[in-house]
Design an enzyme around this catalytic site. Structure first.
Site, PDB file in Angstrom:
ATOM      1  N   ARG A 109       1.043  -1.790  -0.107  1.00 12.97           N
ATOM      2  CA  ARG A 109       0.358   0.004  -0.172  1.00 12.97           C
ATOM      3  C   ARG A 109       0.811   1.086   0.192  1.00 12.97           C
ATOM      4  O   ARG A 109       0.934   2.157  -0.717  1.00 12.97           O
ATOM      5  CB  ARG A 109      -0.761   0.586   1.150  1.00 12.97           C
ATOM      6  CG  ARG A 109      -2.096  -0.502   0.710  1.00 12.97           C
ATOM      7  CD  ARG A 109      -2.844  -1.402   2.407  1.00 12.97           C
ATOM      8  NE  ARG A 109      -1.648  -2.116   2.967  1.00 12.97           N
ATOM      9  CZ  ARG A 109      -2.578  -4.102   2.438  1.00 12.97           C
ATOM     10  NH1 ARG A 109      -2.985  -3.492   1.776  1.00 12.97           N
ATOM     11  NH2 ARG A 109      -1.441  -4.569   2.610  1.00 12.97           N
ATOM     12  N   THR A 110       1.457   1.269   1.331  1.00  4.39           N
ATOM     13  CA  THR A 110       2.306   2.354   1.035  1.00  4.39           C
ATOM     14  C   THR A 110       3.511   2.463  -0.428  1.00  4.39           C
ATOM     15  O   THR A 110       3.201   4.034  -0.945  1.00  4.39           O
ATOM     16  CB  THR A 110       3.468   2.749   2.031  1.00  4.39           C
ATOM     17  OG1 THR A 110       3.234   1.928   3.284  1.00  4.39           O
ATOM     18  CG2 THR A 110       4.498   3.645   2.485  1.00  4.39           C
ATOM     19  N   LYS A 138      28.134  -3.716  -2.935  1.00  7.09           N
ATOM     20  CA  LYS A 138      29.958  -3.417  -3.338  1.00  7.09           C
ATOM     21  C   LYS A 138      30.298  -2.970  -2.560  1.00  7.09           C
ATOM     22  O   LYS A 138      30.859  -1.709  -2.279  1.00  7.09           O
ATOM     23  CB  LYS A 138      29.008  -2.472  -4.013  1.00  7.09           C
ATOM     24  CG  LYS A 138      29.057  -3.178  -5.470  1.00  7.09           C
ATOM     25  CD  LYS A 138      29.561  -2.195  -6.844  1.00  7.09           C
ATOM     26  CE  LYS A 138      28.518  -2.344  -8.537  1.00  7.09           C
ATOM     27  NZ  LYS A 138      28.599  -1.397  -8.925  1.00  7.09           N
ATOM     28  N   ARG A 159      11.495   3.496   2.646  1.00 12.12           N
ATOM     29  CA  ARG A 159      10.754   2.636   3.860  1.00 12.12           C
ATOM     30  C   ARG A 159      12.229   1.959   4.355  1.00 12.12           C
ATOM     31  O   ARG A 159      12.521   1.156   3.204  1.00 12.12           O
ATOM     32  CB  ARG A 159       9.767   2.089   3.571  1.00 12.12           C
ATOM     33  CG  ARG A 159       9.938   1.049   4.666  1.00 12.12           C
ATOM     34  CD  ARG A 159       8.099   0.182   4.137  1.00 12.12           C
ATOM     35  NE  ARG A 159       6.585   0.877   4.674  1.00 12.12           N
ATOM     36  CZ  ARG A 159       5.924  -0.153   4.469  1.00 12.12           C
ATOM     37  NH1 ARG A 159       5.641  -0.912   4.513  1.00 12.12           N
ATOM     38  NH2 ARG A 159       5.112   0.704   5.117  1.00 12.12           N
ATOM     39  N   HIS A 192       5.508   6.447  11.147  1.00  6.95           N
ATOM     40  CA  HIS A 192       5.385   5.685  10.029  1.00  6.95           C
ATOM     41  C   HIS A 192       4.663   7.296   9.730  1.00  6.95           C
ATOM     42  O   HIS A 192       3.611   6.952   9.896  1.00  6.95           O
ATOM     43  CB  HIS A 192       4.680   4.559  10.499  1.00  6.95           C
ATOM     44  CG  HIS A 192       4.477   4.316   8.804  1.00  6.95           C
ATOM     45  ND1 HIS A 192       4.603   4.983   7.092  1.00  6.95           N
ATOM     46  CD2 HIS A 192       3.423   2.368   8.503  1.00  6.95           C
ATOM     47  CE1 HIS A 192       3.617   3.972   6.349  1.00  6.95           C
ATOM     48  NE2 HIS A 192       3.365   3.164   6.809  1.00  6.95           N
TER      49      HIS A 192
HETATM   50  C1  NCD Z   1       1.933  -0.811   8.374  1.00  9.85           C
HETATM   51  C2  NCD Z   1       3.085  -0.822   7.686  1.00  9.85           C
HETATM   52  O1  NCD Z   1       4.126  -1.053   7.259  1.00  9.85           O
HETATM   53  O2  NCD Z   1       3.744  -0.615   9.181  1.00  9.85           O
HETATM   54  N1  NCD Z   1       0.895  -1.028   6.973  1.00  9.85           N
HETATM   55  C3  NCD Z   1       1.218  -0.083   6.136  1.00  9.85           C
HETATM   56  O3  NCD Z   1       2.405   0.696   5.406  1.00  9.85           O
HETATM   57  N2  NCD Z   1      -0.108  -0.201   5.163  1.00  9.85           N
HETATM   58  C4  NCD Z   1       1.480  -1.747   9.322  1.00  9.85           C
HETATM   59  C5  NCD Z   1       1.761  -3.286   9.302  1.00  9.85           C
HETATM   60  O4  NCD Z   1       2.758  -3.708   8.627  1.00  9.85           O
HETATM   61  O5  NCD Z   1       0.985  -4.152   9.943  1.00  9.85           O
END
Ligand code: NCD
Length: 377
Positions: A109-110, A138, A159, A192
């Site tokens: 999703r993100t 490397k 991320r 997040h």
């Molecule tokens: C979450 C995450 O990755 O922290 N999901 C997300 O970003 N939509 C929640 C999760 O993984 O439980």
């Protein structure tokens, strides 16, 4: 007549003081030359650390006016995109900007919502999702990799499995001559922030006709210890008056002391329980999370009786008729798929809200909010 292919721009030359929006405008060649000359002399304005929004790292820095503005920008973009002309106007907002999506931790999703938010705004994207395809294998340092990304793009969205990495990248940017904004799209089990922004947007939309988020009782359930979404959301909730929190978690996965200290500092009352059934009737929103099994070192999650922290028809029956059920997704067994049919299930809309909120964040970072044409109401 000449089509300059430019829409949604405001020109300052008195003779050209107008906003060109919607369908492509055609100009008489003499006028087109004047506009082209003006455009060529116009320097691209890049965001800087003094812009109203630059890095998005720590949710604690967000204040209510910015949250309200981002929510209304998200709605504006969402409504505009419903028409062909509006969608084109959005695509013309940031066509010269480029984003790097550096996602070395799994994401559906993100990643997709950021990628599509960029495309909605006309931005181009590059991505690294597998560190084995980057020069880090490397032996290139994290810092050198981030600095390299910043050489090619105008924003880095990242991320990582490790906590604190996005903050480290932002610090690095602050010390170089051409810094680009860094957006934290999830850092370890720590923060997040853009998920918390979309959660705020979802809560605000859901309670629009019921007095907004102020005064609401919000339950958070599941693995609160290792879930970064609930941690970030707690930080943003300090901006709303009279909110009360109920943490429903197995004892070994209770909310961490640092977040509780933050709530104490901002006088946000919270109550901790292991008994979902007792908590349900008072809630206006129930934010369900999954067990974060990826952080287990010795199968800790398996020791939990998850049925006590899950919802299905019997739990829905105890929830207020106008309450909502949220989940950052992906879901495990903690929400029975039958709940999807209930009008209180908000997680699919929450997922889609994420794309609009992320578009709003990008619009704000690049200062394009003044160039969005009106949306139909
Ligand atoms: C979450 C995450 O990755 O922290 N999901 C997300 O970003 N939509 C929640 C999760 O993984 O439980």
């Amino acid at each position: 007549m000449v089509d300059l292919g430019l829409r949604g721009r405001r020109y300052t030359t008195p003779a050209l003081q107008r906003t060109i929006s919607g369908t492509p405008r055609r100009f008489h060649p003499s006028e087109a030359t004047a506009i082209a000359t003006e455009l060529l002399s116009e320097t691209l304005v890049l965001p800087t650390q003094t812009s109203p929004l630059f890095h998005v790292i720590d949710p604690r820095v967000f204040e209510r006016p910015l949250l309200d503005e981002l929510c209304s920008l998200a709605t504006h973009a969402r409504l505009l995109a419903k028409s062909e002309m509006g969608a084109r106007a959005l695509r013309d907002l940031l066509p010269t900007r480029r984003a790097m999506l550096y996602f070395t931790q799994p994401s559906t999703r993100t990643f997709l919502s950021f990628n599509n938010a960029c495309h909605i705004l006309g931005m181009r994207t590059s991505e690294i999702r597998d560190p084995s395809t980057s020069s880090e294998v490397k032996g290139e340092s994290f810092e050198d990799s981030i600095r390299t990304f910043s050489s090619y793009v105008d924003v880095i969205i990242m991320r990582t499995k490790e906590s604190g990495r996005a903050a480290q990248a932002a610090d690095l940017m602050n010390g170089i001559p051409r810094p680009v904004p860094v957006i934290n799209a999830g850092s370890g089990s720590d923060q997040h922030p853009t998920q918390a922004l979309l959660d705020i947007y979802t809560l605000q939309r859901s309670f629009e006709e019921h007095g907004g988020i102020d005064g609401k009782v919000i339950g958070m359930m599941g693995d609160l210890k290792r879930g970064r979404t609930v941690r970030s959301l707690c930080y943003l909730l300090k901006n709303y008056q009279g909110v009360r929190l109920v943490f429903i978690a197995p004892e070994q996965f209770a909310m961490q002391p640092d977040v509780k200290a933050h709530l104490d500092e901002h006088r946000i009352p919270y109550h901790e329980t292991t008994k979902l059934d007792e908590a349900l009737p008072a809630l206006d929103a129930l934010y369900v999370t999954r067990m974060q099994t990826e952080w287990d070192t010795a199968g800790e999650s398996r020791a939990v009786d998850l049925s006590r922290f899950s919802i299905g028809a019997p739990q829905l029956a105890r929830l207020k008729r106008d309450a909502i059920v949220m989940h950052p997704l992906p879901r495990g067994p903690e929400i029975d798929p039958s709940v999807d049919q209930d009008p209180r299930a908000m997680y699919w809309r929450q997922e889609r809200n994420g794309m609009w909120m992320r578009a709003a964040v990008l619009i704000k970072i690049f200062g394009a909010e003044g160039r969005i044409p009106d949306a139909p109401r």
